[in-house]
Design a protein around this motif. Sequence first.
Motif, PDB file in Angstrom:
ATOM      1  N   ALA A  46       0.819  -1.093  -0.033  1.00  0.00           N
ATOM      2  CA  ALA A  46       0.109  -0.064  -0.048  1.00  0.00           C
ATOM      3  C   ALA A  46       0.912   1.456   0.157  1.00  0.00           C
ATOM      4  O   ALA A  46       0.342   2.414  -0.671  1.00  0.00           O
ATOM      5  CB  ALA A  46      -0.881  -0.040   1.058  1.00  0.00           C
ATOM      6  N   MET A  99      -1.159  -2.658  -6.125  1.00  0.00           N
ATOM      7  CA  MET A  99      -2.443  -2.765  -6.002  1.00  0.00           C
ATOM      8  C   MET A  99      -2.920  -4.188  -6.478  1.00  0.00           C
ATOM      9  O   MET A  99      -3.502  -4.784  -5.948  1.00  0.00           O
ATOM     10  CB  MET A  99      -3.116  -1.602  -6.538  1.00  0.00           C
ATOM     11  N   SER A 210      -8.626   0.040   5.632  1.00  0.00           N
ATOM     12  CA  SER A 210      -8.284   1.093   4.376  1.00  0.00           C
ATOM     13  C   SER A 210      -8.361   2.333   4.570  1.00  0.00           C
ATOM     14  O   SER A 210      -7.464   3.162   4.372  1.00  0.00           O
ATOM     15  CB  SER A 210      -9.280   0.396   3.117  1.00  0.00           C
TER      16      SER A 210
END
Length: 231
Positions: A46, A99, A210
């Motif tokens: 990430a 991703m 997230s």
Amino acid sequence: MSVLSVLDPAVTVAHAVVSAIAHVLPTALAIVLFVLAVRLCLHPLARAAARGEKARSKLAPKVAELNKKHRNSPEKAREALAELYRKEQVSPFAGCLPMLVQIPFFSVMYRLFTTPNDLLDHTLFGVPLGLHVGNAHGAGQFAVFGLLYAGLAAVGYVNYRRARRAAAAAQTTPQPGAALLPYLSFASVLFAVLVPVAAGLYLLTTSVWSASERAWLYRGTNQAPAAALAL
């Protein structure tokens, strides 16, 4: 060989890990801890994706200028953009690969919490983890589903507000359909209606992670991730 069969060994391992945790903790809590552990392991990806998106965002004005300058010559525009990315040492796809690498991990967790197995026989506040809202009955069961949906809606609202702020800060010419993109933040709520309690718990946990992760990685900026994996 199908993609699903390829994931079977990983699903088996994930099941064993969650089962081991569930021997000492409630299964619902074991699911939450397992999801958090997986997301923590994926955090470096990430971070890499965030760096890539920030680099592309920084070059966006120059890219727009070159496209405008060579709008009548696509070939020259491609050459100019290639030279720009080479000079700045930035890939036009920076941030995309990290991703994409995460997708198999999310697929494994999704299968584990939606495919019938012994973990789903356990309960959350007396509600079976394998129960779908369409089969729920009684105030207690509907209350559990309501809390899950309310939690997802709250996270969706946070993401929605951030997306709106990012769009306003960009001050670019709106693209067709762009106005609808912030509302995709609430997609997890609609998706949760189709899955059992265990998957809803997974969705809530990973969505909270997230949202928190994005707030940290994009702190001090108005930029929002172009594509955020929350499943």
